[in-house]
Design a protein around this motif. Sequence first.
Motif, PDB file in Angstrom:
ATOM      1  N   THR A 207       0.837  -1.199   0.000  1.00 52.84           N
ATOM      2  CA  THR A 207       0.000   0.000   0.000  1.00 52.84           C
ATOM      3  C   THR A 207       0.870   1.247   0.000  1.00 52.84           C
ATOM      4  OG1 THR A 207      -1.911   1.048   1.062  1.00 52.84           O
ATOM      5  CG2 THR A 207      -0.180   0.244   2.507  1.00 52.84           C
ATOM      6  N   TRP A 208       0.327   2.305  -0.555  1.00 49.70           N
ATOM      7  CA  TRP A 208       0.993   3.608  -0.584  1.00 49.70           C
ATOM      8  C   TRP A 208       0.255   4.536   0.364  1.00 49.70           C
ATOM      9  CZ3 TRP A 208      -0.977   7.543  -4.585  1.00 49.70           C
ATOM     10  CH2 TRP A 208      -0.314   8.765  -4.455  1.00 49.70           C
ATOM     11  N   VAL A 209       1.000   5.200   1.245  1.00 55.11           N
ATOM     12  CA  VAL A 209       0.407   6.149   2.181  1.00 55.11           C
ATOM     13  C   VAL A 209       0.870   7.546   1.799  1.00 55.11           C
ATOM     14  CG1 VAL A 209       0.220   6.881   4.585  1.00 55.11           C
ATOM     15  CG2 VAL A 209       0.272   4.436   4.019  1.00 55.11           C
ATOM     16  N   GLU A 210      -0.082   8.380   1.392  1.00 58.33           N
ATOM     17  CA  GLU A 210       0.235   9.739   0.959  1.00 58.33           C
ATOM     18  C   GLU A 210       0.559  10.644   2.151  1.00 58.33           C
ATOM     19  OE1 GLU A 210      -2.066  11.550  -2.367  1.00 58.33           O
ATOM     20  OE2 GLU A 210      -3.440   9.874  -1.984  1.00 58.33           O
ATOM     21  N   GLN A 211       1.513  11.550   1.943  1.00 58.46           N
ATOM     22  CA  GLN A 211       1.796  12.634   2.876  1.00 58.46           C
ATOM     23  C   GLN A 211       1.764  13.922   2.056  1.00 58.46           C
ATOM     24  OE1 GLN A 211       5.183  12.121   5.500  1.00 58.46           O
ATOM     25  NE2 GLN A 211       5.077   9.882   5.302  1.00 58.46           N
ATOM     26  N   ARG A 212       0.608  14.534   1.982  1.00 62.83           N
ATOM     27  CA  ARG A 212       0.433  15.663   1.066  1.00 62.83           C
ATOM     28  C   ARG A 212       1.345  16.836   1.382  1.00 62.83           C
ATOM     29  NH1 ARG A 212      -6.109  14.946   1.150  1.00 62.83           N
ATOM     30  NH2 ARG A 212      -6.154  13.105  -0.195  1.00 62.83           N
ATOM     31  N   GLU A 213       1.688  16.999   2.652  1.00 68.02           N
ATOM     32  CA  GLU A 213       2.573  18.118   3.008  1.00 68.02           C
ATOM     33  C   GLU A 213       4.032  17.797   2.686  1.00 68.02           C
ATOM     34  OE1 GLU A 213       1.847  18.995   7.084  1.00 68.02           O
ATOM     35  OE2 GLU A 213      -0.173  19.775   6.728  1.00 68.02           O
ATOM     36  N   GLU A 214       4.386  16.519   2.680  1.00 73.03           N
ATOM     37  CA  GLU A 214       5.765  16.109   2.370  1.00 73.03           C
ATOM     38  C   GLU A 214       5.741  14.932   1.397  1.00 73.03           C
ATOM     39  OE1 GLU A 214       8.776  16.355   5.794  1.00 73.03           O
ATOM     40  OE2 GLU A 214       6.909  15.788   6.792  1.00 73.03           O
ATOM     41  N   PRO A 215       5.391  15.153   0.144  1.00 71.23           N
ATOM     42  CA  PRO A 215       5.281  14.044  -0.812  1.00 71.23           C
ATOM     43  C   PRO A 215       6.580  13.280  -1.025  1.00 71.23           C
ATOM     44  CG  PRO A 215       5.150  16.178  -1.926  1.00 71.23           C
ATOM     45  CD  PRO A 215       5.060  16.450  -0.473  1.00 71.23           C
ATOM     46  N   ASP A 216       7.726  13.948  -0.840  1.00 75.07           N
ATOM     47  CA  ASP A 216       9.005  13.252  -1.027  1.00 75.07           C
ATOM     48  C   ASP A 216       9.324  12.307   0.124  1.00 75.07           C
ATOM     49  OD1 ASP A 216       9.434  14.488  -3.430  1.00 75.07           O
ATOM     50  OD2 ASP A 216      10.673  16.098  -2.604  1.00 75.07           O
ATOM     51  N   ASN A 217       8.516  12.368   1.168  1.00 74.34           N
ATOM     52  CA  ASN A 217       8.725  11.480   2.313  1.00 74.34           C
ATOM     53  C   ASN A 217       7.741  10.311   2.316  1.00 74.34           C
ATOM     54  OD1 ASN A 217      10.265  10.928   4.684  1.00 74.34           O
ATOM     55  ND2 ASN A 217       8.553  11.615   5.948  1.00 74.34           N
ATOM     56  N   GLU A 218       6.972  10.146   1.250  1.00 75.36           N
ATOM     57  CA  GLU A 218       5.974   9.084   1.189  1.00 75.36           C
ATOM     58  C   GLU A 218       6.628   7.717   1.044  1.00 75.36           C
ATOM     59  OE1 GLU A 218       2.391  11.749  -0.808  1.00 75.36           O
ATOM     60  OE2 GLU A 218       3.454  10.261  -2.013  1.00 75.36           O
ATOM     61  N   LYS A 219       5.974   6.720   1.635  1.00 78.59           N
ATOM     62  CA  LYS A 219       6.511   5.357   1.632  1.00 78.59           C
ATOM     63  C   LYS A 219       5.538   4.393   0.968  1.00 78.59           C
ATOM     64  CE  LYS A 219       9.460   6.886   4.953  1.00 78.59           C
ATOM     65  NZ  LYS A 219       8.713   7.951   5.621  1.00 78.59           N
ATOM     66  N   ILE A 220       6.097   3.316   0.467  1.00 75.33           N
ATOM     67  CA  ILE A 220       5.328   2.140   0.056  1.00 75.33           C
ATOM     68  C   ILE A 220       5.544   1.099   1.144  1.00 75.33           C
ATOM     69  CG2 ILE A 220       4.915   0.448  -1.758  1.00 75.33           C
ATOM     70  CD1 ILE A 220       4.664   3.328  -2.733  1.00 75.33           C
TER      71      ILE A 220
END
Length: 657
Positions: A207-220
């Motif tokens: 699954t992918w969890v979005e972090q809209r404030e820090e998209p470059d920190n998003e993880k799979i």
Amino acid sequence: MIQFVIFFIWLAVDFKLVLNSPTLGSKDNPRLLSKGIIYGGFEYPVYQKHSVFFYHEDSEEMYVGGTNFVLKLDVEGSHIMENFSLKAPDQQHCQDGQCENVITVIEKFQDSMFVCGTNGNKPQCWKLFSSVNNQSLEIVDSYEGMGISPFVYTHNAISLTVEGDLYSAAPLDTDGSSLQFRRKAGSRTNVWMYDNWISEPTFISATWVEQREEPDNEKIYIFFREKNSDHNPEADPLISRIARVCKVDEGGSKRFFQNMWTSFLKARLVCGFPEKSLYFNHLRDIFVVHAKDWVDTRVYGLFTSSWNATAVCIYTIGKIEDVFENSTFKGYNKNIPKPRPGTCVKNSRNLPLATVNMVKDYPEMNDWVESIHQTAPFYVSSNNYTKIAVDRVQAADGCMHNILLLATDSGKIHKVLEAGEEPFIISETQLSSHSTVQSMKLDSKKKKLVVGFSEKISIIDLQRCQEYNQSCADCVLARDPYCVWTEFGCTPTVTGGIQNILDGNRSVCQPSDEEQKQVNRTKRETDSSSTVDLGTAHSVPLSVPFYLSCPIDSYHAVYTWEHTGQSSPCLQMQSNCLHLIPAMTQENYGGYECVSKERDYTKVVKTYQLKQQTIQDTNRNTDGSNGNLIIQSASAVVPQITWITLTLAVTVSGIFR
């Protein structure tokens, strides 16, 4: 006693005893059981050994992949909108279905539907578009599918699309080996895993969890189970895991770890009773409920144990991240390099060698990922659950409630309320009597659950409020957030309707005349001379065996039979309660009430009035017996039960000796 046994021998012809009925009064069982199989949906012309769905809740269509085909169905799953044949190329010496193309992947990828299949042991992928005349799908291009689809449908594989990139795990060898999680296609660089990171894995979900404030920190996040490195004979051979990689990870530099994940970390996923060292180590399924604030995103894990029990444990991404960000590294006791291994950076190729080396050699966390309940699973059951989905439902008061939808290995769906710290099992719905669930998709907006079997696709309306329509109390006691009591009965939830999801207390109901009448009747001593309506009347001869029956409305209730001030327990038979009279005497005549009590709610389910019938000599057999009359009086009573076996005749005859 001979008459009594003859009576049950006759019953054995028409009835059957169901020995595994849920125990009445137990909250460990579903409160309501569907009375038979729920039909509807789409039936396959040929049974499918494997099926896969793609269904987006904003769409009016769903895609279904089976053996040699992809179908596009309407949202109700009742008819085919488009049909595409995807047969594997003919090959010589085909054996055991090796020439079949079993579809294993359907994803929305870039600008088309992306479909992959086994293709006769030569995995292949296709992009599908609707044709101009909208009569069938058409292939625009095809790609080699190795690493996306397995060679054989029974081999382990998962897939995920994220922002135009395709992530997958599928074997690279025909024997199912060389299995790892990769970014396989898309706009970013293809990357894969280092062989020593995992041991004989079975991937469950990603699954992918979005972090809209820090998209470059998003993880799979990747969920799997693997072979346990602990060779202690008492250790479980399998261990459940969660791993993560950064979405922006492009692999290492050209001289070191090129095309390898530089951010891979893994941790043990714990579900069990830590104080007793009892763990459910066999991860079966995962469902993720995304939240506005990414740290509150919930992960629902379905586990089984070595002692044949199933459990649901709940985790939050916030707590999972806390382990990955703050735990020490297993087997490593030196200073942790900077940036910390697993940190997401825009250019992973420039990471220091010390950081990448540590990921290579020490990717496992010392700390375990524990569930939010820590000391015990949220839900433990003897049912063999195989799939899980979780819906968020807004109640009449505006509060949100989580509903677990659990599929059993016997074709049933259990609806379970997450009621604070404890589960409340609302209902059981039987969808198939002879196959297990192959795939399952939730449509939260339309409040439907799409369930795939080998023979059909079933679509359940999760708002089956008519099942609690007898009274306000019945509707409220169900604690079903999909349903409220209104002037029109028990209906799908609307603002202002009557509900009590938190504890099911029926005090929110205004007692109607009928409910008050039932309460009064339970307090009244019933006898044959009563002048009020006592329900169904039967004329029964003396010495004749007889039985009464009433339907079970709730398996959380306790049922009794009331007669002349005396109370006796019911004999539970499938979805009915029986009262057995081995031979009618004068004391057996009069009024009977079948009474259910659930919490503080008592109601009369059914009433009977038994009167004496005079036996005429012309009805007797030549041997003086009245066997025919026994059968006639018995057959005139209650047709609701399905069957009773001769086993019961022996058992009950012993009871009445």
